[in-house]
Design an enzyme around this catalytic site. Structure first.
Site, short mmCIF file in Angstrom:
data_model
loop_
_atom_site.label_atom_id
_atom_site.label_comp_id
_atom_site.label_asym_id
_atom_site.label_seq_id
_atom_site.Cartn_x
_atom_site.Cartn_y
_atom_site.Cartn_z
N ALA A 1 0.83 -1.22 0.00
CA ALA A 1 0.00 0.00 0.00
C ALA A 1 0.86 1.26 0.00
O ALA A 1 0.37 2.35 -0.27
CB ALA A 1 -0.92 -0.01 1.22
N GLU B 1 -14.52 -5.39 -5.18
CA GLU B 1 -13.95 -6.68 -5.63
C GLU B 1 -14.58 -7.86 -4.89
O GLU B 1 -14.85 -8.91 -5.48
CB GLU B 1 -12.43 -6.67 -5.39
CG GLU B 1 -11.72 -7.89 -5.91
CD GLU B 1 -11.90 -8.07 -7.41
OE1 GLU B 1 -11.32 -7.29 -8.18
OE2 GLU B 1 -12.64 -8.99 -7.82
N LYS C 1 -24.70 -10.94 -8.44
CA LYS C 1 -23.32 -10.94 -8.94
C LYS C 1 -23.31 -10.89 -10.47
O LYS C 1 -22.48 -10.20 -11.07
CB LYS C 1 -22.59 -12.17 -8.43
CG LYS C 1 -22.40 -12.16 -6.92
CD LYS C 1 -21.98 -13.52 -6.40
CE LYS C 1 -21.87 -13.55 -4.90
NZ LYS C 1 -21.82 -14.91 -4.35
N1 HSE Z 1 -23.51 -16.25 0.14
C1 HSE Z 1 -22.52 -16.03 -0.85
C2 HSE Z 1 -22.13 -17.35 -1.48
C3 HSE Z 1 -21.31 -15.38 -0.22
O1 HSE Z 1 -22.48 -18.39 -0.94
O2 HSE Z 1 -21.51 -17.35 -2.54
C4 HSE Z 1 -20.29 -14.94 -1.24
O3 HSE Z 1 -20.75 -13.87 -2.00
#
Ligand code: HSE
Ligand code: NDP
Length: 433
Positions: free
Chosen positions: A37, A134, A210
């Protein structure tokens, strides 16, 4: 933030699996983190609900805030880490408060980003502060950096993968140990993989959060969670996992975003994948992200997708970027350069299907089922049936050639209505694209 040699002072909102993991990592790897860092990264303040809870680490010397918004505004905090969770409520309030007072934010909160990511990015752009996430996709896998920076020169044709560690863990253990769904879910919760509300995991919502984030980065469009088609793994049975094995396949919960001439398709659902394919071999809490770029070709990243250590690793990577003053556009390009693309409806999907029925074992049943397939234009590739139970229920499995989702849905509705079909059919798409 103005003096690049001063310690970077961090406030952590949320001291559960990820927050406590981040605090431990910052302490344990302080020397390498300082080197990378360019200055010390020091936690000065925290916020959680229950002050008396044993978190397996000391919070002595840290300022404790009951309210994460007051943590965000603490003058001894330069950067907020938000690891409370939830698309609204205290997490969103703390993130907005930090950005508004000009503080960078690191968050692992995919629900927040999938639902409010476009608005938060505008706010962060207006205040010229980083909003880093991230850890929000695929736990410890540096998928965001890879897509946004490493593959920035490419037109991305598709991004897909195994995006939920809880579901992948459950499906793997059900297959390997022949255990029941509920029993394995409890294990995933104990291991810290599951969301506060585990229905987000098993109903595919977390993977969809996601995928919405990955799709926005891949295709340069504003994040658009409601446009996704989402199915989870609640209805996947041990019987289907066993039949999949007989067919040389494995069942995975996949997220698939692909670009087509007339728009993009974004969907999360269970799929049968030939077991020789790499993605079929990604087991347990491991996730995989596969991107196809026009110049790079296919890139696959694999690693632990949930849990304290892997997620903390991603959170701290973002902190190091912030300590170094690295600033990348939040969604790969500035907000006004992002263009919404038409989202293709699920009915337009084209592929092969696995259909498992529980039927009465009596003459003529297969003829009734195949008549429906004939009338709806669905072509059969193969069939499995074991044993005999005259007058009783037996499972039969049909595998189709490629067809349209619209034709398959029509066929399934008619088959489900046959008097010889005793339970709602189990329909699973085949293929990882
Ligand atoms: N609950 C999520 C999983 C945690 O099981 O992938 C990670 O984003
Ligand atoms: P936990 O449920 O383990 O922790 C949540 C923390 O937030 C707890 O410490 C809780 O306090 C605190 N909290 C809740 N409400 C408040 C409030 N009103 N004010 C202050 N603190 C509050 O969640 P995780 O650590 O598992 O997840 C955190 C985030 O990270 C979520 O967005 C999740 O989706 C994401 N994530 C999680 C991963 C994982 O593997 N677990 C992986 C990747 C991302 P208290 O402890 O006192 O109850």
């Amino acid at each position: 933030m103005s003096d690049p040699h001063k310690p970077l002072r961090v406030g952590i909102a949320g001291l559960g699996t990820v927050g406590a993991g981040t605090l431990s990592l910052l302490r344990q790897n302080a020397t390498i983190i300082t080197a990378r860092a360019g200055r010390p990264v020091t936690v000065t303040a925290v916020s959680a609900r229950d002050r008396t809870r044993d978190r397996g680490l000391s919070t002595e010397g840290l300022t404790w805030h009951e309210d994460p918004v007051s943590l965000a505004r603490d003058p001894d905090v330069d950067v907020l880490i938000e690891v409370i969770g939830g698309s609204d409520g205290p997490a969103a309030a703390a993130v907005r408060a930090a950005i508004t007072v000009g503080k960078p934010v690191v968050t692992a909160n995919k629900a927040l980003l999938a639902l409010h990511g476009a608005e938060l990015a505008r706010l962060a752009e207006d205040h010229r502060v980083p909003l880093a996430f991230e850890a929000a996709v695929a736990g410890g896998i540096p998928a965001i950096k890879a897509l946004r920076e490493g593959l920035a020169a490419n037109e991305i044709r598709s991004v897909s993968g195994i995006l939920n560690g809880t579901c992948n863990y459950i499906l793997t253990v059900m297959r390997e140990q022949r255990r029941d769904f509920d029993d394995v879910l409890a294990d995933a919760q104990k291991l810290g993989y599951a969301e506060a509300d585990p229905s987000f995991d098993i109903d595919g919502v977390d993977a969809a959060h996601k995928l919405a984030i990955l799709g926005a980065l891949a295709f340069g469009q504003p994040v658009d969670f409601p446009a996704l088609h989402v199915e989870g793994i609640r209805r996947i049975s041990a019987l289907d996992i066993a039949f999949a094995g007989e067919l040389g396949m494995r069942i995975k919960l996949l997220g698939i975003a692909s670009r087509h001439a007339d728009g993009v398709s974004m969907r999360v659902h269970p799929a049968l994948v030939p077991e020789r394919e790499e993605i079929a071999q990604v087991d347990g809490v491991f996730n995989a992200v596969v991107a196809e770029g026009d110049f790079v070709g296919r890139v696959m990243l694999m690693g632990r997708g949930a849990g304290a250590g892997p997620t903390a690793s991603a959170v701290v990577a973002d902190l190091i970027d912030i300590a170094r003053g690295r600033l990348t556009p939040i969604w790969g390009a500035e907000g006004d350069a992002l263009t919404p693309l038409p989202i293709l409806p699920m009915e337009a999907h084209h592929g092969a299907y696995y259909l498992r029925l529980m039927v009465l074992d009596r003459p003529g049943v297969m003829a009734e089922v195949t008549a429906v397939l004939r009338d709806t234009g669905v072509s059969l590739q193969s069939m499995l049936q074991h044993g005999r139970a005259p007058g009783e229920a037996v499972p039969i499995v049909l595998v189709t050639h490629e067809t349209t989702e619209a034709a398959m849905m029509k066929a399934v509705a008619q088959i489900a209505a046959l008097s010889s079909v005793l339970e709602p059919p189990a329909l699973i798409r085949i293929g990882a694209t």
